[in-house]
Design a protein around this motif. Structure first.
Motif, PDB file in Angstrom:
ATOM      1  N   SER A   1       2.935  -2.731   0.569  1.00  0.00           N
ATOM      2  CA  SER A   1       2.735  -1.465   1.051  1.00  0.00           C
ATOM      3  C   SER A   1       3.075  -0.474  -0.259  1.00  0.00           C
ATOM      4  O   SER A   1       3.793  -0.940  -1.407  1.00  0.00           O
ATOM      5  CB  SER A   1       3.735  -0.800   1.901  1.00  0.00           C
ATOM      6  OG  SER A   1       5.032  -0.852   1.603  1.00  0.00           O
TER       7      SER A   1
ATOM      8  N   GLU B   1       4.925   2.018  -0.398  1.00  0.00           N
ATOM      9  CA  GLU B   1       6.194   2.189  -0.659  1.00  0.00           C
ATOM     10  C   GLU B   1       7.020   1.019  -1.225  1.00  0.00           C
ATOM     11  O   GLU B   1       7.861   1.401  -1.859  1.00  0.00           O
ATOM     12  CB  GLU B   1       6.709   2.683   0.948  1.00  0.00           C
ATOM     13  CG  GLU B   1       6.476   3.814   1.584  1.00  0.00           C
ATOM     14  CD  GLU B   1       4.984   3.802   2.202  1.00  0.00           C
ATOM     15  OE1 GLU B   1       4.482   2.832   2.114  1.00  0.00           O
ATOM     16  OE2 GLU B   1       4.540   4.844   2.731  1.00  0.00           O
ATOM     17  N   ASP B   2       6.633  -0.245  -0.773  1.00  0.00           N
ATOM     18  CA  ASP B   2       7.284  -1.356  -1.527  1.00  0.00           C
ATOM     19  C   ASP B   2       6.983  -1.229  -2.919  1.00  0.00           C
ATOM     20  O   ASP B   2       7.621  -1.558  -3.787  1.00  0.00           O
ATOM     21  CB  ASP B   2       6.829  -2.351  -0.802  1.00  0.00           C
ATOM     22  CG  ASP B   2       7.203  -2.805   0.592  1.00  0.00           C
ATOM     23  OD1 ASP B   2       8.200  -2.311   0.960  1.00  0.00           O
ATOM     24  OD2 ASP B   2       6.717  -3.573   1.307  1.00  0.00           O
TER      25      ASP B   2
ATOM     26  N   SER C   1       9.307   1.581  -4.425  1.00  0.00           N
ATOM     27  CA  SER C   1      10.604   0.955  -4.564  1.00  0.00           C
ATOM     28  C   SER C   1      11.057  -0.190  -5.722  1.00  0.00           C
ATOM     29  O   SER C   1      11.816  -0.217  -6.301  1.00  0.00           O
ATOM     30  CB  SER C   1      11.075   0.264  -3.372  1.00  0.00           C
ATOM     31  OG  SER C   1      11.062   1.123  -2.256  1.00  0.00           O
TER      32      SER C   1
ATOM     33  N   TYR D   1      13.335   8.527  -4.934  1.00  0.00           N
ATOM     34  CA  TYR D   1      12.233   8.298  -4.138  1.00  0.00           C
ATOM     35  C   TYR D   1      11.886   9.703  -3.321  1.00  0.00           C
ATOM     36  O   TYR D   1      10.796   9.810  -3.234  1.00  0.00           O
ATOM     37  CB  TYR D   1      12.674   7.153  -2.968  1.00  0.00           C
ATOM     38  CG  TYR D   1      11.499   6.620  -2.188  1.00  0.00           C
ATOM     39  CD1 TYR D   1      10.576   5.934  -2.599  1.00  0.00           C
ATOM     40  CD2 TYR D   1      11.287   7.341  -0.958  1.00  0.00           C
ATOM     41  CE1 TYR D   1       9.411   5.591  -1.776  1.00  0.00           C
ATOM     42  CE2 TYR D   1      10.303   7.435  -0.235  1.00  0.00           C
ATOM     43  CZ  TYR D   1       9.185   6.234  -0.395  1.00  0.00           C
ATOM     44  OH  TYR D   1       8.425   6.001   0.373  1.00  0.00           O
TER      45      TYR D   1
ATOM     46  N   ILE E   1       7.973  11.736  -3.738  1.00  0.00           N
ATOM     47  CA  ILE E   1       7.259  12.150  -2.472  1.00  0.00           C
ATOM     48  C   ILE E   1       7.146  13.602  -2.391  1.00  0.00           C
ATOM     49  O   ILE E   1       6.000  13.914  -2.337  1.00  0.00           O
ATOM     50  CB  ILE E   1       7.825  11.341  -1.278  1.00  0.00           C
ATOM     51  CG1 ILE E   1       7.934   9.683  -1.476  1.00  0.00           C
ATOM     52  CG2 ILE E   1       6.941  11.697  -0.130  1.00  0.00           C
ATOM     53  CD1 ILE E   1       6.970   9.066  -1.931  1.00  0.00           C
TER      54      ILE E   1
ATOM     55  N   PRO F   1       3.096   9.236  -0.720  1.00  0.00           N
ATOM     56  CA  PRO F   1       3.585   7.808  -1.358  1.00  0.00           C
ATOM     57  C   PRO F   1       2.352   7.342  -2.322  1.00  0.00           C
ATOM     58  O   PRO F   1       2.731   7.063  -3.374  1.00  0.00           O
ATOM     59  CB  PRO F   1       3.846   6.926  -0.242  1.00  0.00           C
ATOM     60  CG  PRO F   1       4.172   7.764   0.988  1.00  0.00           C
ATOM     61  CD  PRO F   1       3.384   9.002   0.591  1.00  0.00           C
TER      62      PRO F   1
ATOM     63  N   TRP G   1       2.634   7.078  -6.289  1.00  0.00           N
ATOM     64  CA  TRP G   1       2.513   5.784  -7.078  1.00  0.00           C
ATOM     65  C   TRP G   1       1.478   6.118  -8.215  1.00  0.00           C
ATOM     66  O   TRP G   1       1.692   5.065  -9.185  1.00  0.00           O
ATOM     67  CB  TRP G   1       1.931   4.921  -6.081  1.00  0.00           C
ATOM     68  CG  TRP G   1       1.642   3.534  -6.490  1.00  0.00           C
ATOM     69  CD1 TRP G   1       0.344   2.794  -6.398  1.00  0.00           C
ATOM     70  CD2 TRP G   1       2.234   2.444  -7.217  1.00  0.00           C
ATOM     71  NE1 TRP G   1       0.234   1.720  -7.357  1.00  0.00           N
ATOM     72  CE2 TRP G   1       1.576   1.540  -7.637  1.00  0.00           C
ATOM     73  CE3 TRP G   1       4.040   2.569  -7.542  1.00  0.00           C
ATOM     74  CZ2 TRP G   1       2.106   0.372  -8.413  1.00  0.00           C
ATOM     75  CZ3 TRP G   1       4.372   1.392  -8.076  1.00  0.00           C
ATOM     76  CH2 TRP G   1       3.536   0.305  -8.756  1.00  0.00           C
TER      77      TRP G   1
END
Length: 183
Positions: free
Chosen positions: A23, A25-26, A29, A152, A156, A162, A166
């Motif tokens: 994702s 989000e992953d 991270s 994080y 955002i 997100p 990214w």
């Protein structure tokens, strides 16, 4: 049954399942973890750290603490600014310009965010020395976790989603290129 009765073993057939895509989000991270790496966080992903001048000087810097009479982990537990002086670095054959260069380009990574969350002087180049930052992170894992979470949230908030965060991270991956001090 994996045994065919013919004296030979047959491996069970496994259904291939392609890895699930990460994702956004992953991915963010993972990139945050990379940027918070005190040794490679300010370097481009493609840079080969092992065997580089950075690795060589980082190794020399590690031993400089002992040479100067400091226990690196005890310093980190206290959570104070790095007490190493220019003379301490020079006595251990660590060039001052290396320490200052590390401090300058480390500011583009998560290291500055972490040091700030610890209440340390973000303008002191010695605070960015990777062995010191690594020891701080090892002895203050909750602070590190919270700094990454805040980083994080800030990404955002600043970029609205997100996906936009990214995209921003992809544009800024190699902000501080390597200036390998060993020729």
């Amino acid at each position: 049954n994996c045994y065919s009765g013919q004296g030979s073993y047959q491996a069970p057939k496994r259904r291939y399942e392609p890895p699930k895509p990460l994702s956004v989000e992953d991915l963010i991270s993972r990139e945050i973890n990379r940027r918070f790496d005190p040794f490679k966080g300010g370097l481009p992903q493609s840079f080969d750290y092992a065997g580089s001048g950075y690795a060589t000087y980082d190794n020399l810097a590690l031993f400089a603490y002992e040479d100067a009479g400091y226990d690196l982990m005890q310093l980190a537990v206290r959570g104070f600014n790095n007490p190493m002086t220019d003379d301490d670095w020079l006595n251990a054959d660590v060039p001052i310009d290396y320490i200052y260069t590390r401090g300058i380009w480390s500011k583009s990574s998560g290291t500055q965010f972490f040091l700030s969350s610890m209440g340390l002087d973000i303008n002191s180049p010695s605070n960015y020395e990777p062995n010191y930052v690594n020891a701080l992170m090892a002895t203050h894992p909750q602070q590190l976790f919270e700094a990454k979470q805040e980083f994080y949230k800030l990404l955002i908030f600043e970029h609205g989603s997100p996906e936009a965060a990214w995209d921003f991270l992809q544009m800024t991956i190699d902000v501080a290129g390597p200036l390998d001090p060993v020729d």
